[in-house]
Design a protein around this motif. Structure first.
Motif, short mmCIF file in Angstrom:
data_model
loop_
_atom_site.label_atom_id
_atom_site.label_comp_id
_atom_site.label_asym_id
_atom_site.label_seq_id
_atom_site.Cartn_x
_atom_site.Cartn_y
_atom_site.Cartn_z
N CYS A 37 0.45 1.61 4.97
CA CYS A 37 1.51 2.16 5.63
C CYS A 37 1.46 3.45 5.73
O CYS A 37 0.83 4.35 5.04
CB CYS A 37 2.90 1.54 4.69
N PRO A 39 2.68 7.37 6.25
CA PRO A 39 3.88 8.35 5.93
C PRO A 39 4.64 9.12 6.94
O PRO A 39 3.78 9.38 7.83
CB PRO A 39 3.31 9.27 4.92
N THR A 40 5.61 9.43 6.99
CA THR A 40 6.59 10.13 8.02
C THR A 40 5.98 11.41 7.98
O THR A 40 5.41 11.96 6.97
CB THR A 40 8.07 10.13 7.95
N THR A 43 7.44 13.30 5.07
CA THR A 43 6.85 12.98 3.67
C THR A 43 5.50 13.38 3.44
O THR A 43 4.93 13.95 2.50
CB THR A 43 6.60 11.35 3.59
N ILE A 44 4.53 13.73 4.63
CA ILE A 44 3.39 14.51 4.66
C ILE A 44 3.50 16.09 4.19
O ILE A 44 2.81 16.40 3.19
CB ILE A 44 2.54 14.19 5.77
N TYR A 49 3.53 12.74 -2.58
CA TYR A 49 3.08 11.25 -2.91
C TYR A 49 1.54 11.22 -3.22
O TYR A 49 1.01 12.29 -2.54
CB TYR A 49 3.57 10.24 -1.93
N THR A 51 -1.74 7.95 -2.91
CA THR A 51 -2.00 6.42 -2.93
C THR A 51 -3.05 6.36 -3.93
O THR A 51 -4.01 7.03 -4.02
CB THR A 51 -2.45 6.43 -1.50
N VAL A 58 1.46 3.26 -3.77
CA VAL A 58 2.19 4.45 -3.41
C VAL A 58 3.18 4.87 -4.51
O VAL A 58 3.81 4.09 -4.90
CB VAL A 58 2.58 4.43 -1.98
N TYR A 60 4.80 8.62 -6.82
CA TYR A 60 5.21 10.01 -6.52
C TYR A 60 4.18 10.78 -7.46
O TYR A 60 3.41 10.30 -8.20
CB TYR A 60 6.63 10.20 -7.23
N LEU A 68 10.48 9.48 -0.25
CA LEU A 68 9.31 9.30 0.36
C LEU A 68 9.34 8.13 1.45
O LEU A 68 9.84 7.07 0.98
CB LEU A 68 8.04 8.80 -0.89
N PHE A 70 7.74 5.66 4.51
CA PHE A 70 6.87 5.19 5.01
C PHE A 70 7.06 4.09 6.18
O PHE A 70 7.76 3.48 6.22
CB PHE A 70 5.71 4.56 4.16
#
Length: 178
Positions: A37, A39-40, A43-44, A49, A51, A58, A60, A68, A70
């Motif tokens: 998925c 990330p927005t 979020t980036i 976050y 992975t 995924v 924290y 977070l 996605f």
């Protein structure tokens, strides 16, 4: 000898019928692990976050507590599924507080119309509700019309304090017998 052949034939027919039924129950239309998925942008930018590459989970990173978010694009669909009574959205996760509010994973199936781009209503939503090392929750979805709409799953992971742990492991759309 004739009785043995009849028993063999009956057993074979029973086995074939039960195998066909088993394939129809819980069949997967689409699935993605958490790492599949996207990330927005926010979020980036927050960099809260990471992975786990071995399983695509995924979680924290550090002491982050910002949500977070996605997007899991549904870019292919298995039309060969004999789906049972309903289509369900299944969320796979690990949640240290279960139904509590300190950690939560929520997935929503969303759509927009292919012809006019209108955002559709939420098709279904599922939220983490069990504690444990590996858990899943499901929600029955409404009508899914792949010819009319484009679909995606939005996943939001939240926690209220850094000491709470959990993971988003994946999502799937499945045929299900209710």
């Amino acid at each position: 000898m004739k009785l043995q052949w009849i028993c063999c034939i009956v057993f074979t027919l029973f086995l074939l019928a039960s195998t066909a039924l088993a394939q129809a129950v819980g069949s997967v239309y689409w699935q993605s692990n958490g790492g599949g998925c996207v990330p927005t942008d926010e979020t980036i930018r927050n960099q809260d976050y990471w992975t786990v590459t071995g399983g695509g989970r995924v979680k924290y990173k550090g002491n982050g507590t910002k949500p977070l978010v996605f997007t899991c694009p549904i870019n292919s669909f298995n039309y060969n599924v004999s789906g049972g009574d309903a289509t369900v959205l299944r969320l796979f996760y690990q949640d240290s507080d279960g139904a509590g509010n300190d950690f939560k994973v929520q997935a929503r199936l969303l759509s927009f119309n292919k012809e006019n781009g209108a955002l559709g209503k939420e098709v279904c939503k599922v939220t983490s509700a069990q504690s444990g090392q590996w858990a899943y929750s499901i929600d029955k979805c409404g009508s899914i019309k792949m010819n009319d709409n484009l679909y995606w799953v939005e996943v939001v992971i939240t926690r209220t304090k850094p000491s709470v742990t959990g993971e988003f492991n994946g999502v799937s759309l499945e045929g299900w017998i209710m």
